[in-house]
Design a protein around this motif. Sequence first.
Motif, PDB file in Angstrom:
ATOM      1  N   VAL A   2       1.010  -1.246   0.247  1.00  0.00           N
ATOM      2  CA  VAL A   2       0.071   0.237   0.060  1.00  0.00           C
ATOM      3  C   VAL A   2       0.263   1.557  -0.481  1.00  0.00           C
ATOM      4  O   VAL A   2       1.934   1.446   0.877  1.00  0.00           O
ATOM      5  N   GLU A   3       0.215   2.238  -0.692  1.00  0.00           N
ATOM      6  CA  GLU A   3       1.454   3.686  -1.174  1.00  0.00           C
ATOM      7  C   GLU A   3       1.725   4.463   0.159  1.00  0.00           C
ATOM      8  O   GLU A   3       2.750   4.406   0.640  1.00  0.00           O
ATOM      9  N   GLU A   4       0.543   4.445   0.993  1.00  0.00           N
ATOM     10  CA  GLU A   4       1.125   5.565   2.134  1.00  0.00           C
ATOM     11  C   GLU A   4       0.888   4.368   3.144  1.00  0.00           C
ATOM     12  O   GLU A   4       0.804   3.025   3.806  1.00  0.00           O
ATOM     13  N   ASN A   5       1.679   5.198   4.157  1.00  0.00           N
ATOM     14  CA  ASN A   5       2.491   3.944   5.787  1.00  0.00           C
ATOM     15  C   ASN A   5       1.040   3.590   6.366  1.00  0.00           C
ATOM     16  O   ASN A   5      -0.330   4.892   6.538  1.00  0.00           O
ATOM     17  N   LEU A   6       0.996   2.869   7.476  1.00  0.00           N
ATOM     18  CA  LEU A   6       0.017   2.231   7.952  1.00  0.00           C
ATOM     19  C   LEU A   6      -0.108   3.118   9.120  1.00  0.00           C
ATOM     20  O   LEU A   6       0.638   3.143   9.535  1.00  0.00           O
ATOM     21  N   ILE A   7      -0.779   3.730   9.614  1.00  0.00           N
ATOM     22  CA  ILE A   7      -1.506   4.634  10.752  1.00  0.00           C
ATOM     23  C   ILE A   7      -1.795   3.378  11.881  1.00  0.00           C
ATOM     24  O   ILE A   7      -2.814   3.285  11.999  1.00  0.00           O
ATOM     25  N   GLU A   8      -0.640   3.547  13.100  1.00  0.00           N
ATOM     26  CA  GLU A   8      -1.364   2.478  14.007  1.00  0.00           C
ATOM     27  C   GLU A   8      -2.626   2.967  15.050  1.00  0.00           C
ATOM     28  O   GLU A   8      -2.759   3.962  14.931  1.00  0.00           O
ATOM     29  N   ARG A  25       1.183  10.698   7.135  1.00  0.00           N
ATOM     30  CA  ARG A  25       1.677  10.612   6.270  1.00  0.00           C
ATOM     31  C   ARG A  25       2.321  10.940   4.927  1.00  0.00           C
ATOM     32  O   ARG A  25       2.757  11.625   4.612  1.00  0.00           O
ATOM     33  N   ILE A  26       2.817   9.429   4.825  1.00  0.00           N
ATOM     34  CA  ILE A  26       4.147   9.673   3.832  1.00  0.00           C
ATOM     35  C   ILE A  26       3.995   8.112   2.592  1.00  0.00           C
ATOM     36  O   ILE A  26       2.946   7.500   2.715  1.00  0.00           O
ATOM     37  N   SER A  74       3.466   0.228   9.004  1.00  0.00           N
ATOM     38  CA  SER A  74       3.733   1.700   9.520  1.00  0.00           C
ATOM     39  C   SER A  74       5.100   2.506   9.159  1.00  0.00           C
ATOM     40  O   SER A  74       6.420   1.229   9.145  1.00  0.00           O
ATOM     41  N   VAL A  75       5.381   3.111  10.062  1.00  0.00           N
ATOM     42  CA  VAL A  75       7.003   4.010   9.487  1.00  0.00           C
ATOM     43  C   VAL A  75       7.036   3.033  11.275  1.00  0.00           C
ATOM     44  O   VAL A  75       6.466   3.846  11.913  1.00  0.00           O
ATOM     45  N   PRO A  76       8.794   2.423  10.860  1.00  0.00           N
ATOM     46  CA  PRO A  76       9.053   2.485  11.916  1.00  0.00           C
ATOM     47  C   PRO A  76       9.639   3.603  13.023  1.00  0.00           C
ATOM     48  O   PRO A  76       9.859   4.343  12.991  1.00  0.00           O
ATOM     49  N   ILE A 113       7.443  -1.932  14.953  1.00  0.00           N
ATOM     50  CA  ILE A 113       6.672  -1.816  13.241  1.00  0.00           C
ATOM     51  C   ILE A 113       5.385  -2.519  13.265  1.00  0.00           C
ATOM     52  O   ILE A 113       5.138  -3.490  13.771  1.00  0.00           O
ATOM     53  N   THR A 114       4.528  -1.833  12.960  1.00  0.00           N
ATOM     54  CA  THR A 114       3.144  -2.276  12.708  1.00  0.00           C
ATOM     55  C   THR A 114       3.175  -2.735  11.083  1.00  0.00           C
ATOM     56  O   THR A 114       3.072  -2.528   9.869  1.00  0.00           O
ATOM     57  N   ILE A 115       2.752  -3.950  11.058  1.00  0.00           N
ATOM     58  CA  ILE A 115       2.844  -4.866   9.604  1.00  0.00           C
ATOM     59  C   ILE A 115       1.077  -5.330   9.746  1.00  0.00           C
ATOM     60  O   ILE A 115       0.981  -6.505  10.235  1.00  0.00           O
ATOM     61  N   TYR A 116       0.218  -4.617   8.166  1.00  0.00           N
ATOM     62  CA  TYR A 116      -0.632  -6.301   8.219  1.00  0.00           C
ATOM     63  C   TYR A 116      -0.207  -6.681   6.744  1.00  0.00           C
ATOM     64  O   TYR A 116       0.167  -5.772   5.570  1.00  0.00           O
TER      65      TYR A 116
END
Length: 228
Positions: free
Chosen positions: A44-50, A86-87, A174-176, A187-190
């Motif tokens: 996914v292009e944008e980072n995941l917001i935890e 968001r990045i 997510s951003v580490p 880091i959160t990984i989905y």
Amino acid sequence: MKKLILSILLYSFQIYGQNADLEKTINLIIAEITPNNFKYINLVEENLIEKEFDYSIQNYQKREMLSKDSLFPTELITTPQKEKNRISWKTFKLNNCKIYPEKDCERIVTNSKYFIEVKNKLEYDSIIKLNIPNTVIVITKLGEPKAALKRKKAVEKAEKEEQNMEDKSYFSFSVPVFSENKKYFRITIYENKKGNGEGSSKIYKIENDILTEIFEYNRWSTFRSIVN
């Protein structure tokens, strides 16, 4: 004036260094989670917001962690610093991944098609350059008698194409967040497969560009409901 220029240069170098560290870390994560038989993953292009959570380490867990690693950064879990911005991962040079907006990633795993009709080869080439996943493009001229048949054949052909095993899932990161000594990060990984997903937060130790997962917590699942 010289002080101002120097300050700007120092700030630029600092940002560059942070981005380089982030790029390196995400590439290590991609290598870590990519199955051996995969050529790439969909990201996914944008980072995941935890998601907000309240996680407390029990005393026995803390003792167990510290017995395995005396430097275990418990503060990354108990008082986590959260990334709110968001990045776009497209601004980084990431290996072995294809980066799309989340809606496109969802369409990839469900193997649904996006139909586009164009008038000429020039329009066709311009669409191809956009690299839209699972896209069926058909060239039809205005008033063309066999246009409907051409559309039908194009869609049928696309539906018969076998889906790559890499395209049966997609990931979001997510951003580490790093510990003070930079030897650990959270880091959160989905991961989503066919609309059903699982995510969790993980603590990794990074040493000589080698990742070691040392703790996982805050697991959650998502399910896709199908309404007939």
